[in-house]
Design a protein around this motif. Structure first.
Motif, PDB file in Angstrom:
ATOM      1  N   TYR A  15       5.982 -24.883  15.607  1.00  0.00           N
ATOM      2  CA  TYR A  15       6.683 -25.852  14.774  1.00  0.00           C
ATOM      3  C   TYR A  15       8.187 -25.627  14.717  1.00  0.00           C
ATOM      4  CZ  TYR A  15       1.977 -26.950  13.191  1.00  0.00           C
ATOM      5  OH  TYR A  15       0.656 -27.305  13.153  1.00  0.00           O
ATOM      6  N   LEU A  16       8.676 -24.446  15.091  1.00  0.00           N
ATOM      7  CA  LEU A  16      10.104 -24.163  14.983  1.00  0.00           C
ATOM      8  C   LEU A  16      10.977 -25.132  15.788  1.00  0.00           C
ATOM      9  CD1 LEU A  16      10.296 -20.253  14.961  1.00  0.00           C
ATOM     10  CD2 LEU A  16      10.901 -21.823  13.118  1.00  0.00           C
ATOM     11  N   PRO A  17      10.665 -25.396  17.061  1.00  0.00           N
ATOM     12  CA  PRO A  17      11.498 -26.354  17.804  1.00  0.00           C
ATOM     13  C   PRO A  17      11.478 -27.750  17.196  1.00  0.00           C
ATOM     14  CG  PRO A  17      10.126 -25.070  19.296  1.00  0.00           C
ATOM     15  CD  PRO A  17       9.621 -24.791  17.921  1.00  0.00           C
ATOM     16  N   LEU A  18      10.384 -28.122  16.536  1.00  0.00           N
ATOM     17  CA  LEU A  18      10.320 -29.448  15.918  1.00  0.00           C
ATOM     18  C   LEU A  18      11.273 -29.543  14.734  1.00  0.00           C
ATOM     19  CD1 LEU A  18       6.486 -30.207  16.059  1.00  0.00           C
ATOM     20  CD2 LEU A  18       8.293 -30.996  17.594  1.00  0.00           C
ATOM     21  N   PHE A  19      11.368 -28.479  13.946  1.00  0.00           N
ATOM     22  CA  PHE A  19      12.355 -28.469  12.861  1.00  0.00           C
ATOM     23  C   PHE A  19      13.760 -28.597  13.442  1.00  0.00           C
ATOM     24  CE2 PHE A  19       8.957 -26.546  10.227  1.00  0.00           C
ATOM     25  CZ  PHE A  19       9.113 -27.312   9.082  1.00  0.00           C
ATOM     26  N   GLY A  20      14.013 -27.888  14.535  1.00  0.00           N
ATOM     27  CA  GLY A  20      15.313 -27.990  15.175  1.00  0.00           C
ATOM     28  C   GLY A  20      15.580 -29.386  15.708  1.00  0.00           C
ATOM     29  N   LYS A  21      14.557 -30.007  16.291  1.00  0.00           N
ATOM     30  CA  LYS A  21      14.706 -31.368  16.807  1.00  0.00           C
ATOM     31  C   LYS A  21      15.032 -32.351  15.689  1.00  0.00           C
ATOM     32  CE  LYS A  21      12.172 -34.977  19.317  1.00  0.00           C
ATOM     33  NZ  LYS A  21      10.903 -35.315  20.024  1.00  0.00           N
ATOM     34  N   ALA A  22      14.345 -32.223  14.562  1.00  0.00           N
ATOM     35  CA  ALA A  22      14.618 -33.098  13.421  1.00  0.00           C
ATOM     36  C   ALA A  22      16.054 -32.916  12.959  1.00  0.00           C
ATOM     37  CB  ALA A  22      13.642 -32.805  12.285  1.00  0.00           C
ATOM     38  N   ARG A  23      16.488 -31.669  12.867  1.00  0.00           N
ATOM     39  CA  ARG A  23      17.848 -31.390  12.406  1.00  0.00           C
ATOM     40  C   ARG A  23      18.883 -31.970  13.355  1.00  0.00           C
ATOM     41  NH1 ARG A  23      20.746 -30.512   7.951  1.00  0.00           N
ATOM     42  NH2 ARG A  23      22.821 -30.084   8.695  1.00  0.00           N
ATOM     43  N   ARG A  24      18.680 -31.793  14.655  1.00  0.00           N
ATOM     44  CA  ARG A  24      19.667 -32.251  15.640  1.00  0.00           C
ATOM     45  C   ARG A  24      19.787 -33.764  15.679  1.00  0.00           C
ATOM     46  NH1 ARG A  24      17.225 -28.076  18.490  1.00  0.00           N
ATOM     47  NH2 ARG A  24      15.868 -29.525  19.590  1.00  0.00           N
ATOM     48  N   ASN A  25      18.753 -34.483  15.264  1.00  0.00           N
ATOM     49  CA  ASN A  25      18.769 -35.941  15.375  1.00  0.00           C
ATOM     50  C   ASN A  25      19.144 -36.652  14.079  1.00  0.00           C
ATOM     51  OD1 ASN A  25      17.777 -36.994  18.147  1.00  0.00           O
ATOM     52  ND2 ASN A  25      16.448 -35.252  17.733  1.00  0.00           N
ATOM     53  N   ILE A  26      19.505 -35.906  13.030  1.00  0.00           N
ATOM     54  CA  ILE A  26      19.884 -36.546  11.766  1.00  0.00           C
ATOM     55  C   ILE A  26      20.988 -37.573  11.984  1.00  0.00           C
ATOM     56  CG2 ILE A  26      21.074 -36.150   9.573  1.00  0.00           C
ATOM     57  CD1 ILE A  26      19.533 -33.595   9.251  1.00  0.00           C
ATOM     58  N   ALA A  27      22.033 -37.189  12.697  1.00  0.00           N
ATOM     59  CA  ALA A  27      23.191 -38.063  12.861  1.00  0.00           C
ATOM     60  C   ALA A  27      23.052 -39.017  14.043  1.00  0.00           C
ATOM     61  CB  ALA A  27      24.459 -37.221  13.021  1.00  0.00           C
ATOM     62  N   VAL A  28      22.552 -38.515  15.164  1.00  0.00           N
ATOM     63  CA  VAL A  28      22.545 -39.330  16.384  1.00  0.00           C
ATOM     64  C   VAL A  28      21.352 -40.275  16.468  1.00  0.00           C
ATOM     65  CG1 VAL A  28      23.962 -37.779  17.737  1.00  0.00           C
ATOM     66  CG2 VAL A  28      21.524 -37.370  17.605  1.00  0.00           C
ATOM     67  N   HIS A  29      20.184 -39.820  16.014  1.00  0.00           N
ATOM     68  CA  HIS A  29      18.975 -40.651  16.050  1.00  0.00           C
ATOM     69  C   HIS A  29      18.178 -40.441  14.757  1.00  0.00           C
ATOM     70  CE1 HIS A  29      19.653 -41.701  20.227  1.00  0.00           C
ATOM     71  NE2 HIS A  29      19.705 -40.430  20.556  1.00  0.00           N
ATOM     72  N   PRO A  30      18.611 -41.031  13.652  1.00  0.00           N
ATOM     73  CA  PRO A  30      17.946 -40.781  12.359  1.00  0.00           C
ATOM     74  C   PRO A  30      16.453 -41.077  12.371  1.00  0.00           C
ATOM     75  CG  PRO A  30      20.020 -41.945  12.052  1.00  0.00           C
ATOM     76  CD  PRO A  30      19.762 -41.939  13.509  1.00  0.00           C
ATOM     77  N   ASP A  31      16.037 -42.101  13.082  1.00  0.00           N
ATOM     78  CA  ASP A  31      14.611 -42.447  13.075  1.00  0.00           C
ATOM     79  C   ASP A  31      13.775 -41.452  13.869  1.00  0.00           C
ATOM     80  OD1 ASP A  31      14.538 -44.778  11.420  1.00  0.00           O
ATOM     81  OD2 ASP A  31      15.555 -45.867  13.006  1.00  0.00           O
ATOM     82  N   ILE A  32      14.373 -40.801  14.866  1.00  0.00           N
ATOM     83  CA  ILE A  32      13.663 -39.725  15.556  1.00  0.00           C
ATOM     84  C   ILE A  32      13.501 -38.538  14.620  1.00  0.00           C
ATOM     85  CG2 ILE A  32      13.831 -38.023  17.420  1.00  0.00           C
ATOM     86  CD1 ILE A  32      15.021 -40.158  19.180  1.00  0.00           C
ATOM     87  N   GLU A  35      10.667 -39.485  12.294  1.00  0.00           N
ATOM     88  CA  GLU A  35       9.393 -39.446  13.018  1.00  0.00           C
ATOM     89  C   GLU A  35       8.938 -38.005  13.242  1.00  0.00           C
ATOM     90  OE1 GLU A  35       7.340 -41.537  16.953  1.00  0.00           O
ATOM     91  OE2 GLU A  35       9.433 -41.907  16.454  1.00  0.00           O
ATOM     92  N   THR A  36       9.879 -37.117  13.488  1.00  0.00           N
ATOM     93  CA  THR A  36       9.555 -35.713  13.662  1.00  0.00           C
ATOM     94  C   THR A  36       9.084 -35.091  12.350  1.00  0.00           C
ATOM     95  OG1 THR A  36      11.257 -35.579  15.394  1.00  0.00           O
ATOM     96  CG2 THR A  36      10.410 -33.498  14.528  1.00  0.00           C
ATOM     97  N   CYS A  37       9.686 -35.532  11.237  1.00  0.00           N
ATOM     98  CA  CYS A  37       9.242 -35.053   9.923  1.00  0.00           C
ATOM     99  C   CYS A  37       7.779 -35.419   9.689  1.00  0.00           C
ATOM    100  CB  CYS A  37      10.106 -35.666   8.816  1.00  0.00           C
ATOM    101  SG  CYS A  37      11.784 -35.014   8.727  1.00  0.00           S
ATOM    102  N   LYS A  38       7.421 -36.632  10.035  1.00  0.00           N
ATOM    103  CA  LYS A  38       6.034 -37.069   9.897  1.00  0.00           C
ATOM    104  C   LYS A  38       5.116 -36.229  10.761  1.00  0.00           C
ATOM    105  CE  LYS A  38       2.474 -39.801  11.505  1.00  0.00           C
ATOM    106  NZ  LYS A  38       1.775 -39.701  12.800  1.00  0.00           N
ATOM    107  N   ALA A  39       5.530 -35.952  11.987  1.00  0.00           N
ATOM    108  CA  ALA A  39       4.716 -35.151  12.895  1.00  0.00           C
ATOM    109  C   ALA A  39       4.558 -33.724  12.371  1.00  0.00           C
ATOM    110  CB  ALA A  39       5.351 -35.140  14.285  1.00  0.00           C
TER     111      ALA A  39
END
Length: 236
Positions: A15-32, A35-39
């Motif tokens: 799950y660690l990379p998914l938390f990182g993915k959610a964080r990285r997409n806050i500004a550039v792709h908020p809906d990603i 969606e990652t939070c849901k996953a």
């Protein structure tokens, strides 16, 4: 917290990379990010159910939506059978339902959208979703680890005395100045006006997010080094 419990729960490192993915997409792709939070909530709930309910199967879980999964997991984790915790379980399920609805309406990955998108979330809303997901995921994983952690032998406990210091909740205590290259990379990617540094702000305000980003950075550096080593071996 996941990293601190990696020795006893190695599968949860997934799950660690998914938390990182959610964080990285806050500004550039908020809906990603959303969606990652849901996953994340869906996946963590499935892990907890499979770990605590002997009758549960992966096939059964894969047929369920995120809200009943999170409610099921929260019920397995609750310490007391009272109205307060029942109320909490319902609220957690409500968050999961909202994330699922947002994912269906605005998600960019599981449900492709025609361009231009009709509805799109902004970064502030994505940040709020991630903060709520962080809080719920922390509670669920902390409760799950505490409930299922095996007893550590005395000799192993003594060996662990040399491990890095941990903050309350099992979070590693990582000094900001220990990672200058990483901090510079963050500041380069997210420049701020004035003298404020993004890396310093992230460290002070969202420390666990800082650790998630740091872990992703270290993993990326390690993969790059491994790739370079492989290329050198093949060159003739």
């Amino acid at each position: 917290m996941i990293k601190a419990n990696q020795a006893q729960f190695p599968d949860c490192v997934y799950y660690l990379p998914l938390f990182g993915k959610a964080r990285r997409n806050i500004a550039v792709h908020p809906d990603i990010c959303i969606e990652t939070c849901k996953a994340l909530l869906e996946g963590i709930a499935k892990t907890i159910i499979l770990g605590l309910d002997a009758a549960a199967t992966r096939d059964d879980l894969n047929k369920k939506e995120v809200e009943p999964l999170v409610k099921w997991a929260a019920k397995l984790l609750r310490a007391n059978d009272d109205i307060i915790e029942d109320h909490f379980v319902n609220r957690v399920g409500g968050l999961a339902h909202s994330l699922g609805a947002l994912r269906n309406a605005r998600g960019d990955i599981s449900h492709g959208k025609a361009a231009p998108k009709v509805e799109e979330s902004d970064r502030d809303f994505a940040r709020l979703c991630l903060q709520m997901t962080d809080a719920v995921a922390f509670y669920m994983l902390q409760s799950y680890f505490a409930r299922t952690a095996p007893t550590v032998p005395t000799d192993v406990a003594e060996d662990d005395a040399d491990q890095p210091d941990l903050l309350p909740g099992g979070i590693p205590d990582t000094p900001y100045d220990d990672n200058p290259d990483f901090n510079e990379e963050l500041d380069r990617q997210y420049p701020l006006d004035g003298k404020l540094l993004y890396s310093d702000a992230l460290y002070r305000l969202y420390y666990e997010d800082y650790l998630i980003e740091l872990e992703a950075y270290i993993d990326a550096q390690r993969e790059a080094q491994n790739s370079e080593g492989g290329d050198d071996g093949d060159a003739d």
